[in-house]
Design a protein around this motif. Structure first.
Motif, short mmCIF file in Angstrom:
data_model
loop_
_atom_site.label_atom_id
_atom_site.label_comp_id
_atom_site.label_asym_id
_atom_site.label_seq_id
_atom_site.Cartn_x
_atom_site.Cartn_y
_atom_site.Cartn_z
N ILE A 154 0.86 -1.38 -0.06
CA ILE A 154 -0.08 0.02 -0.03
C ILE A 154 0.91 1.12 0.09
N ALA A 155 1.97 1.17 0.74
CA ALA A 155 2.85 2.39 0.80
C ALA A 155 3.47 2.63 -0.61
N MET A 156 4.02 1.71 -1.15
CA MET A 156 4.59 1.75 -2.37
C MET A 156 3.70 2.45 -3.45
N LEU A 157 2.39 1.77 -3.36
CA LEU A 157 1.28 2.19 -4.51
C LEU A 157 0.92 3.86 -4.09
N ALA A 158 0.95 4.13 -2.96
CA ALA A 158 0.47 5.37 -2.27
C ALA A 158 1.63 6.50 -2.82
N CYS A 159 2.94 6.04 -2.79
CA CYS A 159 4.07 7.08 -3.27
C CYS A 159 3.75 7.10 -4.75
N ALA A 160 3.66 6.01 -5.54
CA ALA A 160 3.53 6.19 -6.86
C ALA A 160 2.07 6.85 -7.31
N ARG A 161 1.08 7.14 -6.41
CA ARG A 161 -0.10 7.53 -6.84
C ARG A 161 0.19 8.92 -6.79
N ILE A 162 1.11 9.49 -5.94
CA ILE A 162 1.23 11.01 -5.88
C ILE A 162 2.57 11.43 -6.62
N GLY A 163 3.22 10.30 -7.13
CA GLY A 163 4.57 10.52 -7.82
C GLY A 163 5.71 10.89 -7.20
N ALA A 164 5.43 10.49 -5.87
CA ALA A 164 6.84 10.50 -5.05
C ALA A 164 7.43 9.12 -5.05
N PRO A 165 8.80 9.13 -5.71
CA PRO A 165 9.55 7.83 -5.91
C PRO A 165 9.72 7.20 -4.74
N HIS A 166 9.73 5.86 -4.58
CA HIS A 166 9.84 5.24 -3.27
C HIS A 166 11.27 4.74 -3.48
N SER A 167 11.79 4.33 -2.21
CA SER A 167 13.39 3.31 -2.03
C SER A 167 12.88 2.45 -0.92
N VAL A 168 12.49 1.25 -1.35
CA VAL A 168 12.18 0.36 -0.30
C VAL A 168 13.79 -0.11 0.08
N VAL A 169 13.68 -0.36 1.36
CA VAL A 169 14.94 -0.67 1.93
C VAL A 169 14.46 -1.98 2.71
N PHE A 170 15.06 -3.16 2.43
CA PHE A 170 14.88 -4.45 2.89
C PHE A 170 14.80 -4.60 4.27
N GLY A 171 13.66 -4.80 4.98
CA GLY A 171 13.72 -4.88 6.69
C GLY A 171 14.76 -5.47 7.23
N GLY A 172 15.38 -6.37 6.71
CA GLY A 172 16.79 -7.12 7.32
C GLY A 172 17.97 -6.18 7.25
N PHE A 173 17.84 -5.04 6.54
CA PHE A 173 19.19 -4.18 6.69
C PHE A 173 19.31 -3.41 7.89
N SER A 174 20.60 -3.24 8.39
CA SER A 174 21.05 -2.59 9.67
C SER A 174 20.48 -1.08 9.37
N ALA A 175 20.54 -0.50 10.62
CA ALA A 175 20.30 1.01 10.86
C ALA A 175 21.52 1.92 9.98
N GLU A 176 22.55 1.32 9.83
CA GLU A 176 23.70 2.07 9.19
C GLU A 176 23.35 1.84 7.74
N ALA A 177 22.82 0.74 7.23
CA ALA A 177 22.55 0.48 5.80
C ALA A 177 21.30 1.40 5.54
N LEU A 178 20.54 1.59 6.49
CA LEU A 178 19.24 2.31 5.98
C LEU A 178 19.76 3.81 5.97
N ARG A 179 20.65 4.26 6.75
CA ARG A 179 20.87 5.60 6.91
C ARG A 179 21.71 5.85 5.54
N ASP A 180 22.40 5.05 5.15
CA ASP A 180 23.21 5.32 3.99
C ASP A 180 22.32 5.65 2.79
#
Ligand code: WTA
Length: 656
Positions: A154-180
């Motif tokens: 739903i979040a992905m589609l909601a972004c696409a609906r308003i033209g905001a590109p999404h950047s999905v980060v796999f939930g298994g990545f660490s806080a550091e990887a997310l920050r980068d």
């Protein structure tokens, strides 16, 4: 089938042709049909894709030019306007599909829900309005860091609906990887959950987001939207953090789709390369919509009666293209599953197949091999008779696993669709069309219509049948990577200069080695660069090396992989220490944990070997090939002429 028989089958190079009834009912009805499509596309790719774009998708405004190809930059359907969520949602509401299941979700522990197209549309519009309320607009990047719950889609589609590109980060990545990733794409908002259920554990997500953005470390992030999933209790920072369910109470369900230019960015998705930090692979709107739509339709032969299940996580490209966009654009029913196979629940996948009558099942070789180990009794005790097509992706499938999949899961009646593709390709490139192409165990068979694939040497010359070479694509396709986010130079160098252009001919360099047999079937052998594939997850050896070196006890590290029966490959790290910490099991465990913290658990080395020297060439490059051979127990005495210091070999052999 006994082990011996499997061997003899392989040596026969046996063909598994589709059943005539299957071909008859399929979208692509046989070899001749495939060849006609292939030839038509090859003769005039632009006309081929334009015809499909007109019949398969809805547009707000028709394009002026089908393809603008200025190597290495391709633009498809220039001047056209559309919104992918209109094709995935709104257009189905005008048909009987309005009340068809769009997403069937099987959660853990024991939760489940079904969203019809009408319900999904409503939810997407509400969340789109919530994002607008947080100040997110067209062009703003939004990170999505979620467990496998419907809210992720739903979040992905909601972004696409308003033209905001999404950047999905796999939930298994660490806080550091997310920050980068937050910083690289300058994300304005993050959509996350309090936590997720993963293999019998509660995995915290919101706390990781907090850690990623603490102390102004990701200053672009203005707001965080939080789905309540595990209820384990999280801190919410007033003004910045918002509960999804709270905002939803006030959110209107009226949100017209933003008109998007064909080439407006749809999403960025980070993937590992052979050098430096992960690359943000940029995909745009219309070409991606068309290509994921067509590949799913023809390669998985999607019909309205199908219940389609891809077991990937939405954090990977497979989840983007073949859980969310491809299936929904086709008006299909797509299953999302939060769980994962594990010893405490060895039949979990088969329970889902039985419960929902799954007809098309798409998974990875590593999962198949894990199931072989867990025993045939688990699939055999479930009703799998609904299945009609099986798929595989992520790494080469060893023929033994292929045969098991065919026999035990597919009851010898389901075609196996082995799809070779990449984050960068957006959709399947080499794949059987199940009613049209006879399969061979271990081969991804032939190119999809419109894909001009070849195998060449380092200069771009085609190689002969059965001679190995580099897999390249010789004509742009609609869902091709458009750029590396913020780094066109890297885009050009990585993908278009690996094999230098020959005159007008440009080669998309995939980074994989392959051969083509006498029947025109492609056999992908694996990466030819410093990318490893662990359980179907793509990781850069240099990323893991940097993570190791960031630990104070480590002076230098070299990471390679060795073959692993279940995971395909396993990471082995050679480490030179500095300081006084003694080498041993304790430090080894600490370093593995450290990599987990820096990148994520998927990148943890399986083995750490302490050494006092690494083999280098005279120009100072680490000889990974030699380390690879050493790690997998092979003889390393030959072919070391380029080695700078030969005594290193003996010292390495003594490493533990
Ligand atoms: C490998 C996943 C052999 C390959 C969709 C590729 C495969 C990399 C196959 C991309 C397959 C994927 N047979 N190898 N069917 N599918 N690969 O970007 O090395 O996570 O380059 O995309 O996985 O991984 P990525």
């Amino acid at each position: 089938m006994a082990e011996k028989n499997i061997e003899s089958v392989l040596h026969e190079d046996r063909l598994f042709p589709p059943a005539p009834e299957f071909s008859q009912a399929a979208h692509v009805k046989g070899a001749e049909h495939y060849e006609a499509l292939y030839d038509e596309a090859k003769a005039d790719p632009a006309a081929f894709w334009a015809k499909l774009a007109g019949t398969e998708l809805d547009w707000f405004k028709e394009w002026d030019q089908v393809l603008d190809w200025q190597p290495p930059n391709a633009k498809w359907f220039v001047g056209g306007q559309m919104n992918i969520t209109y094709n995935c949602l709104d257009r189905h509401l005008k048909t009987w599909r309005k009340n068809k299941a769009a997403i069937i979700w099987e959660g853990e522990p024991g939760d489940s829900c079904t969203l019809t197209y009408a319900q999904l549309h409503r939810e997407v519009c509400q969340v789109a309005n919530m994002l607008k309320g947080l100040g997110v607009g067209k062009g703003d990047r939004v990170a999505i860091y979620m467990p496998m719950v419907p809210e992720a889609a739903i979040a992905m589609l909601a972004c696409a609906r308003i033209g905001a590109p999404h950047s999905v980060v796999f939930g298994g990545f660490s806080a550091e990887a997310l920050r980068d990733r937050l910083n690289d794409a300058q994300c304005k908002a993050v959509i996350t959950a309090d936590g997720g259920f993963r293999k019998d554990k509660v995995v915290p997500l919101k706390p990781q987001v907090d850690a990623a953005i603490a102390d102004n470390a990701a200053p672009s992030v203005e707001s965080v939207l939080v789905v309540e999933r595990t209820k384990q209790g999280v801190t919410m920072e007033s003004g910045r953090d918002h509960w999804w369910h709270e905002l939803k109470k006030e959110a209107s369900a009226d949100c017209p789709p933003e008109p998007m230019d064909s080439e407006d960015m749809l999403f960025v998705l980070y993937t590992s390369g052979s050098t430096g930090k992960p690359k943000g692979v940029v995909h745009t709107t219309a070409g991606y919509n068309l290509y994921t739509h067509m590949t799913l339709k023809w390669a998985f032969d999607i019909q309205d009666t199908d219940v389609y299940w891809c077991t990937a996580d939405v954090g990977w490209i497979t989840g983007h293209s073949y859980i969310v966009y491809g299936p929904l654009s086709n008006g299909a029913t797509t299953v999302m599953y939060e769980g994962a196979p594990r010893p405490s629940n060895p039949g979990c996948f088969w329970d889902v197949v039985e419960k929902y009558g799954v007809t098309i099942f798409y998974t990875a070789p590593t999962a198949i091999r894990a199931f072989i180990k867990m025993g045939d009794e688990h699939p055999n005790s479930r009703d799998l008779s609904s299945l009609r097509i099986l798929g595989t992706v992520g790494e080469p499938i060893n023929p033994e696993a292929w045969i098991w999949y065919h026999r035990v899961i597919g009851a010898e009646k389901c075609p196996i669709v082995d799809t070779w593709w990449q984050t960068e390709t957006g959709g399947f490139m080499l794949t059987p069309l199940p009613g049209a192409i006879a399969t061979k165990p271990g081969s991804a068979t032939k190119p999809f219509p419109g894909i001009i694939a070849d195998i060449v040497d380092a200069e771009g010359n085609p190689v002969g049948d059965n001679e190995g070479g580099y897999l390249v694509i010789k004509h742009p396709w609609p869902s091709m990577i458009r750029n590396v986010y913020g780094d066109s130079d890297r885009f050009r160098k990585t993908y278009w200069e690996g094999i230098p252009p020959k005159g007008d001919q440009h080669f998309y360099f995939a980074g994989d080695g392959a051969r083509r047999d006498q029947d025109g079937y492609f056999w992908v052998m694996g990466r030819v660069d410093d990318v490893v594939n662990v359980s179907g997850h793509r990781l850069g050896t240099m990323e893991i090396e940097s993570a190791l070196v960031s630990h104070p006890a480590v002076a230098e590290a070299a990471v390679v992989s060795k073959p692993d029966e279940v995971k395909g490959e396993e990471i082995v790290a050679f480490v030179i220490l500095e300081g006084s910490e003694p080498a041993g099991d304790e430090l080894s465990a600490t370093l593995k944990k450290h990599v987990g913290k820096e990148i994520g658990a998927i990148a943890r080395p399986g083995e750490i070997r302490f050494t006092d020297a690494l083999p280098k060439t005279r120009s100072g490059k680490i000889m990974r090939r030699l380390l690879r051979n050493l790690a997998s127990g092979q003889d390393i005495s030959g072919d070391t002429s380029t080695l700078e210091d030969r005594t290193v070999l003996d010292r390495l052999r003594a490493s533990s």
